[in-house]
Design a protein around this motif. Sequence first.
Motif, PDB file in Angstrom:
ATOM      1  N   LEU A 115       0.824  -1.207   0.000  1.00  0.00           N
ATOM      2  CA  LEU A 115       0.000   0.000   0.000  1.00  0.00           C
ATOM      3  C   LEU A 115       0.860   1.260   0.000  1.00  0.00           C
ATOM      4  O   LEU A 115       0.515   2.259  -0.646  1.00  0.00           O
ATOM      5  N   LEU A 116       1.993   1.223   0.696  1.00  0.00           N
ATOM      6  CA  LEU A 116       2.896   2.373   0.687  1.00  0.00           C
ATOM      7  C   LEU A 116       3.544   2.569  -0.678  1.00  0.00           C
ATOM      8  O   LEU A 116       3.872   3.694  -1.068  1.00  0.00           O
ATOM      9  N   ARG A 117       3.715   1.492  -1.409  1.00  0.00           N
ATOM     10  CA  ARG A 117       4.213   1.638  -2.779  1.00  0.00           C
ATOM     11  C   ARG A 117       3.220   2.427  -3.622  1.00  0.00           C
ATOM     12  O   ARG A 117       3.610   3.227  -4.480  1.00  0.00           O
ATOM     13  N   PHE A 118       1.932   2.197  -3.377  1.00  0.00           N
ATOM     14  CA  PHE A 118       0.935   2.993  -4.092  1.00  0.00           C
ATOM     15  C   PHE A 118       1.026   4.461  -3.679  1.00  0.00           C
ATOM     16  O   PHE A 118       0.898   5.361  -4.522  1.00  0.00           O
ATOM     17  N   VAL A 119       1.237   4.719  -2.397  1.00  0.00           N
ATOM     18  CA  VAL A 119       1.424   6.100  -1.940  1.00  0.00           C
ATOM     19  C   VAL A 119       2.578   6.752  -2.701  1.00  0.00           C
ATOM     20  O   VAL A 119       2.489   7.905  -3.134  1.00  0.00           O
ATOM     21  N   GLN A 120       3.664   6.007  -2.888  1.00  0.00           N
ATOM     22  CA  GLN A 120       4.806   6.532  -3.635  1.00  0.00           C
ATOM     23  C   GLN A 120       4.404   6.919  -5.058  1.00  0.00           C
ATOM     24  O   GLN A 120       4.799   7.976  -5.562  1.00  0.00           O
ATOM     25  N   THR A 121       3.604   6.085  -5.717  1.00  0.00           N
ATOM     26  CA  THR A 121       3.194   6.415  -7.086  1.00  0.00           C
ATOM     27  C   THR A 121       2.347   7.680  -7.114  1.00  0.00           C
ATOM     28  O   THR A 121       2.437   8.472  -8.058  1.00  0.00           O
ATOM     29  N   MET A 122       1.543   7.896  -6.076  1.00  0.00           N
ATOM     30  CA  MET A 122       0.719   9.104  -6.029  1.00  0.00           C
ATOM     31  C   MET A 122       1.567  10.343  -5.754  1.00  0.00           C
ATOM     32  O   MET A 122       1.281  11.430  -6.273  1.00  0.00           O
ATOM     33  N   LEU A 123       2.611  10.193  -4.950  1.00  0.00           N
ATOM     34  CA  LEU A 123       3.523  11.314  -4.714  1.00  0.00           C
ATOM     35  C   LEU A 123       4.243  11.703  -6.004  1.00  0.00           C
ATOM     36  O   LEU A 123       4.400  12.891  -6.313  1.00  0.00           O
ATOM     37  N   VAL A 124       4.670  10.696  -6.760  1.00  0.00           N
ATOM     38  CA  VAL A 124       5.324  10.963  -8.045  1.00  0.00           C
ATOM     39  C   VAL A 124       4.339  11.632  -9.004  1.00  0.00           C
ATOM     40  O   VAL A 124       4.685  12.588  -9.709  1.00  0.00           O
TER      41      VAL A 124
END
Length: 245
Positions: free
Chosen positions: A127-136
């Motif tokens: 789920l944190l990997r998805f957060v990373q994609t949203m930050l990018v």
Amino acid sequence: MSHPDQIYTRNTLLGALSANDLALLKPHFCRVDIAREDVLVHADKPVEHVYFLDQGVASIVAAIGSHRPTEVGIFGRDGVSATCLLLGSDRSPHQTFIQVGSGTALRIDTAPYLEAVRASETLRLTLLRFVQTMLVQAAHSTATNAHHRIEARLARWLLMCHDRVDGDEIAITHDFLGLMIAAERSGVTVSLHILEGAGMIRAKRGRVIIRDREMLCELAGDSYGVPEAQYRHLIGPMGRDMDEG
């Protein structure tokens, strides 16, 4: 609303979870209908539910003072709402609502969702990997709005939306498009005419039909592709490459 015994979902983030991690969430899911303009996250209010979309496209918008809201993020069946919960906050200053389409989502209450996240390091990491994609994505949107013309910004947004819908038709008004790409309605109208004249799209009242995706990619240039590549690297297939795979 239904409580599915067997989880069928087109959500690719859920599809990236292990069977054990999905089993932590599954008993708490209920399938709900979603429609355009439904609010998934209310700004500055405690998050009560988390949504994994099967259809539709959600927009995360920021409002500053009396200025009209501006889109700062977009997700569909590639993601989940309320990423603030994964970062330790029970609320977000930004509203999230369905901007395109309708369909269903798997909804889970906040308490069992966070309990599952605390119980599994691998679930939390995915789920944190998805957060990373949203930050990018948010960072790339900022750079795009600063350095690209309206036509390129419009092409990028249409491609991002096209990645998350079935078919080639996107139901959206000029006013909503202006909010999405931080442009005035008049600028959106002119840009739509330019794209339509070049054969990239067909614009009708309240909807846009994608006619030539490759030309849209050329127009968008380097404004499109980096967040998408990040998602594929960290999580898995998304957008039109899911159809190809």
